[in-house]
Design a protein around this motif. Structure first.
Motif, PDB file in Angstrom:
ATOM      1  N   ALA A 185       0.751  -1.334  -0.355  1.00 33.52           N
ATOM      2  CA  ALA A 185       0.092  -0.017  -0.325  1.00 33.52           C
ATOM      3  C   ALA A 185       0.801   0.806  -0.107  1.00 33.52           C
ATOM      4  N   SER A 186       2.229   0.996  -0.072  1.00 34.28           N
ATOM      5  CA  SER A 186       2.566   2.512   0.115  1.00 34.28           C
ATOM      6  C   SER A 186       3.028   3.018  -1.230  1.00 34.28           C
ATOM      7  N   SER A 187       2.840   2.432  -2.433  1.00 32.64           N
ATOM      8  CA  SER A 187       2.855   2.878  -3.889  1.00 32.64           C
ATOM      9  C   SER A 187       1.682   2.467  -5.084  1.00 32.64           C
ATOM     10  N   ARG A 238       6.838   0.211   4.416  1.00 33.78           N
ATOM     11  CA  ARG A 238       7.472   2.015   5.180  1.00 33.78           C
ATOM     12  C   ARG A 238       5.988   2.304   5.944  1.00 33.78           C
ATOM     13  N   THR A 239       5.698   1.915   6.504  1.00 31.34           N
ATOM     14  CA  THR A 239       4.285   2.557   7.021  1.00 31.34           C
ATOM     15  C   THR A 239       4.727   3.975   7.240  1.00 31.34           C
ATOM     16  N   ALA A 240       6.010   4.653   7.394  1.00 35.20           N
ATOM     17  CA  ALA A 240       5.423   6.166   7.935  1.00 35.20           C
ATOM     18  C   ALA A 240       5.281   6.351   6.215  1.00 35.20           C
ATOM     19  N   GLU A 241       5.635   5.937   4.941  1.00 34.56           N
ATOM     20  CA  GLU A 241       4.663   6.785   3.946  1.00 34.56           C
ATOM     21  C   GLU A 241       3.313   6.613   3.926  1.00 34.56           C
ATOM     22  N   TYR A 277      -0.265  -1.526   8.812  1.00 36.84           N
ATOM     23  CA  TYR A 277       0.695  -2.601   9.457  1.00 36.84           C
ATOM     24  C   TYR A 277       1.521  -2.761   8.677  1.00 36.84           C
ATOM     25  N   GLY A 278       2.976  -3.131  10.059  1.00 33.19           N
ATOM     26  CA  GLY A 278       4.073  -3.025   8.711  1.00 33.19           C
ATOM     27  C   GLY A 278       4.151  -3.807   9.074  1.00 33.19           C
ATOM     28  N   ALA A 279       4.711  -5.190   7.858  1.00 29.08           N
ATOM     29  CA  ALA A 279       5.024  -6.186   7.755  1.00 29.08           C
ATOM     30  C   ALA A 279       5.901  -6.049   6.411  1.00 29.08           C
TER      31      ALA A 279
END
Length: 263
Positions: free
Chosen positions: A15-17, A40-43, A61-63
């Motif tokens: 989900a980061s891009s 990259r959860t912050a992104e 969720y970071g994974a």
């Protein structure tokens, strides 16, 4: 809480891009709550905030999809915090060219298969039994039109995406009586960070938002298999019908997907 329980939930990896973000935006616009998964959860959080998504309707969720326990734990956390999703989209994937004559590229292939194949199955794993017990849900595998015919320099990627198609087909049969739908989507060329470095023509190139709109409709309909856009499906099927000598001649000298580290 009552409103949250009434809203459907979409769990989306990668989900980061690119496609992942476009799908997240489309499902949010349709009234879904979101469980967004990325390394990259912050992104992801910055993007969701910049898009003015309702902060009460999404969690991140970071994974690392390449690590089975990591993505399984993210799925378990989603169930604990948001409930069993209505839609799970295994979108996370990597695309790297390989040269089998190079020893280091075997390690690249192993990593690519770990993300694109094992990671996809691990994404679905936490939800299969719960969805089947509920009698509803959609598990969505993002394959590629590259699954339909192997291309020079794309051996690992084509093999992995053909594996996605075959795996989802098998899972669809296993879950047929449960009420859980398995949807296989095969994107053609979509304008994302993964494709911008390609060294060959990309016909029927779609914006991520255009792909997400068509994908959303296919997922909602519970389509078992869909190439997006359909024109690329037609081209790929025609290529599949070509005799091997003609196909090999046609693609001789075609630009290859960049290997890891190539500029």
């Amino acid at each position: 809480m009552a409103d949250a329980q009434a809203r459907p939930l979409a769990f989306i990896t990668g989900a980061s891009s690119g496609i992942g973000q476009a799908l997240a935006a489309r499902f949010h616009a349709a009234g879904y709550d979101l469980a967004l998964v990325a390394r990259r959860t912050a992104e992801v959080e910055a993007w969701a905030t910049a898009q003015a998504l309702d902060a009460n309707r999404w969690r991140v969720y970071g994974a690392d999809v390449a690590v089975t326990d990591s993505i399984v734990a993210a799925g378990a956390a989603c169930i604990a915090q948001q409930g069993v999703p209505d839609v799970v989209i295994a979108n996370a994937g990597i695309s790297i060219g390989i040269d089998t004559a190079q020893r280091t590229d075997l390690d690249v292939m192993a990593r690519l298969l770990a993300v694109n194949n094992v990671g996809l199955a691990a994404t679905f794993h936490p939800f299969v039994a719960a969805m089947a017990a509920r009698g509803s849900g959609r598990l969505v595998g993002i394959a590629s039109v590259s699954a339909i015919r192997g291309l020079p320099g794309h051996g690992a990627y084509c093999a992995s995406k053909a594996g996605v198609v075959a795996y989802c087909e098998s899972l669809r049969g296993e879950l047929r009586a449960s009420g859980v739908k398995v949807v296989t989507l095969l994107p053609g060329y979509v304008d994302t960070p993964l494709t911008r470095g390609n060294r060959y023509p990309m016909p029927f190139l779609l914006a991520p938002e255009a792909f997400a709109e068509r994908a959303f409709r296919s997922i909602e309909a519970g389509s078992s298999y869909r190439v997006i856009p359909w024109q690329m499906g037609l081209v790929a099927k025609l290529l599949r019908l070509l005799p091997n000598p003609l196909f090999d001649r046609l693609f001789q000298g075609r630009g290859r997907k960049r290997r890891e580290g190539e500029q």
